[in-house]
Scaffold this motif. Structure first.
Motif, PDB file in Angstrom:
ATOM      1  N   ILE A  73      -7.628   4.242  -5.175  1.00 35.32           N
ATOM      2  CA  ILE A  73      -6.728   4.364  -4.023  1.00 35.32           C
ATOM      3  C   ILE A  73      -6.700   3.064  -3.228  1.00 35.32           C
ATOM      4  O   ILE A  73      -5.634   2.589  -2.817  1.00 35.32           O
ATOM      5  CB  ILE A  73      -7.139   5.557  -3.133  1.00 35.32           C
ATOM      6  CG1 ILE A  73      -6.839   6.869  -3.857  1.00 35.32           C
ATOM      7  CG2 ILE A  73      -6.436   5.510  -1.784  1.00 35.32           C
ATOM      8  CD1 ILE A  73      -7.435   8.098  -3.194  1.00 35.32           C
ATOM      9  N   ALA A  74      -7.865   2.474  -2.998  1.00 39.36           N
ATOM     10  CA  ALA A  74      -7.926   1.219  -2.249  1.00 39.36           C
ATOM     11  C   ALA A  74      -7.164   0.117  -2.984  1.00 39.36           C
ATOM     12  O   ALA A  74      -6.424  -0.655  -2.362  1.00 39.36           O
ATOM     13  CB  ALA A  74      -9.378   0.814  -2.023  1.00 39.36           C
ATOM     14  N   GLU A  75      -7.326   0.033  -4.306  1.00 33.85           N
ATOM     15  CA  GLU A  75      -6.621  -0.984  -5.094  1.00 33.85           C
ATOM     16  C   GLU A  75      -5.109  -0.768  -5.044  1.00 33.85           C
ATOM     17  O   GLU A  75      -4.349  -1.723  -4.865  1.00 33.85           O
ATOM     18  CB  GLU A  75      -7.103  -0.961  -6.540  1.00 33.85           C
ATOM     19  CG  GLU A  75      -8.510  -1.486  -6.723  1.00 33.85           C
ATOM     20  CD  GLU A  75      -9.010  -1.344  -8.155  1.00 33.85           C
ATOM     21  OE1 GLU A  75      -8.184  -1.132  -9.061  1.00 33.85           O
ATOM     22  OE2 GLU A  75     -10.235  -1.445  -8.344  1.00 33.85           O
ATOM     23  N   LEU A  76      -4.679   0.475  -5.201  1.00 35.28           N
ATOM     24  CA  LEU A  76      -3.245   0.774  -5.166  1.00 35.28           C
ATOM     25  C   LEU A  76      -2.658   0.498  -3.787  1.00 35.28           C
ATOM     26  O   LEU A  76      -1.535  -0.003  -3.666  1.00 35.28           O
ATOM     27  CB  LEU A  76      -2.987   2.223  -5.588  1.00 35.28           C
ATOM     28  CG  LEU A  76      -3.224   2.539  -7.062  1.00 35.28           C
ATOM     29  CD1 LEU A  76      -3.078   4.034  -7.316  1.00 35.28           C
ATOM     30  CD2 LEU A  76      -2.273   1.748  -7.945  1.00 35.28           C
ATOM     31  N   ASP A  77      -3.395   0.812  -2.744  1.00 41.93           N
ATOM     32  CA  ASP A  77      -2.934   0.544  -1.385  1.00 41.93           C
ATOM     33  C   ASP A  77      -2.768  -0.956  -1.169  1.00 41.93           C
ATOM     34  O   ASP A  77      -1.780  -1.409  -0.586  1.00 41.93           O
ATOM     35  CB  ASP A  77      -3.923   1.132  -0.371  1.00 41.93           C
ATOM     36  CG  ASP A  77      -3.432   0.973   1.051  1.00 41.93           C
ATOM     37  OD1 ASP A  77      -2.306   1.437   1.342  1.00 41.93           O
ATOM     38  OD2 ASP A  77      -4.177   0.379   1.878  1.00 41.93           O
ATOM     39  N   LEU A  78      -3.736  -1.725  -1.663  1.00 38.91           N
ATOM     40  CA  LEU A  78      -3.669  -3.181  -1.545  1.00 38.91           C
ATOM     41  C   LEU A  78      -2.478  -3.728  -2.327  1.00 38.91           C
ATOM     42  O   LEU A  78      -1.724  -4.577  -1.830  1.00 38.91           O
ATOM     43  CB  LEU A  78      -4.969  -3.799  -2.043  1.00 38.91           C
ATOM     44  CG  LEU A  78      -5.135  -5.292  -1.844  1.00 38.91           C
ATOM     45  CD1 LEU A  78      -5.078  -5.649  -0.369  1.00 38.91           C
ATOM     46  CD2 LEU A  78      -6.457  -5.749  -2.445  1.00 38.91           C
ATOM     47  N   GLU A  79      -2.255  -3.237  -3.538  1.00 33.76           N
ATOM     48  CA  GLU A  79      -1.108  -3.672  -4.344  1.00 33.76           C
ATOM     49  C   GLU A  79       0.202  -3.335  -3.645  1.00 33.76           C
ATOM     50  O   GLU A  79       1.133  -4.150  -3.624  1.00 33.76           O
ATOM     51  CB  GLU A  79      -1.143  -3.007  -5.724  1.00 33.76           C
ATOM     52  CG  GLU A  79      -2.178  -3.568  -6.664  1.00 33.76           C
ATOM     53  CD  GLU A  79      -2.161  -2.890  -8.024  1.00 33.76           C
ATOM     54  OE1 GLU A  79      -1.108  -2.303  -8.401  1.00 33.76           O
ATOM     55  OE2 GLU A  79      -3.196  -2.928  -8.706  1.00 33.76           O
ATOM     56  N   LEU A  80       0.297  -2.145  -3.082  1.00 32.39           N
ATOM     57  CA  LEU A  80       1.514  -1.738  -2.376  1.00 32.39           C
ATOM     58  C   LEU A  80       1.760  -2.653  -1.175  1.00 32.39           C
ATOM     59  O   LEU A  80       2.889  -3.098  -0.949  1.00 32.39           O
ATOM     60  CB  LEU A  80       1.399  -0.282  -1.925  1.00 32.39           C
ATOM     61  CG  LEU A  80       2.566   0.274  -1.106  1.00 32.39           C
ATOM     62  CD1 LEU A  80       3.850   0.238  -1.935  1.00 32.39           C
ATOM     63  CD2 LEU A  80       2.264   1.679  -0.643  1.00 32.39           C
ATOM     64  N   HIS A  81       0.721  -2.942  -0.437  1.00 29.65           N
ATOM     65  CA  HIS A  81       0.841  -3.805   0.732  1.00 29.65           C
ATOM     66  C   HIS A  81       1.324  -5.191   0.311  1.00 29.65           C
ATOM     67  O   HIS A  81       2.225  -5.767   0.935  1.00 29.65           O
ATOM     68  CB  HIS A  81      -0.505  -3.891   1.463  1.00 29.65           C
ATOM     69  CG  HIS A  81      -0.468  -4.719   2.693  1.00 29.65           C
ATOM     70  ND1 HIS A  81       0.225  -4.330   3.814  1.00 29.65           N
ATOM     71  CD2 HIS A  81      -1.017  -5.931   2.974  1.00 29.65           C
ATOM     72  CE1 HIS A  81       0.092  -5.252   4.738  1.00 29.65           C
ATOM     73  NE2 HIS A  81      -0.671  -6.251   4.259  1.00 29.65           N
TER      74      HIS A  81
END
Length: 106
Positions: A73-81
């Motif tokens: 989740i943290a990785e996906l959130d960072l990628e989205l940002h």
């Protein structure tokens, strides 16, 4: 109240009832030195230990899974940002006004 709580020694408390003590001892010997109640408790204890063991293993597995999901989740959130920042900086994206809901349908 038990004998220790009352301050009496067992030999004093059971002194007049030696036949009960002898009967208990005879029953214990007849059961191969382990009373049936103790056997049942030992079986229950073993079952509870197995259940606890299984629950502990399941909890450890769930904790590992949860940690992995949090990392994802943290990785996906960072990628989205990063993707949103990239799109905003490229100037190729036009933001649309927020849609307004109509309260009356007619």
């Amino acid at each position: 109240m038990t004998a220790p709580e009352s301050g009496l020694r067992r030999d004093v408390a059971y002194g007049d009832h030696k036949e009960l003590i002898e009967e208990f001892q005879a029953r214990a010997k007849a059961q191969h030195c382990t009373p049936a109640a103790m056997q049942e408790l030992a079986q229950q204890n073993a079952q509870l230990k197995d259940r606890l063991d299984n629950a502990t293993k399941a909890l450890a597995h769930e904790r590992k899974t949860s940690a992995a999901l949090r990392r994802i989740i943290a990785e996906l959130d960072l990628e989205l940002h990063h993707a949103q920042e990239h799109l905003e900086q490229s100037g190729n994206v036009t933001r649309l006004p927020a849609s307004r809901r109509s309260t009356s349908r007619g």
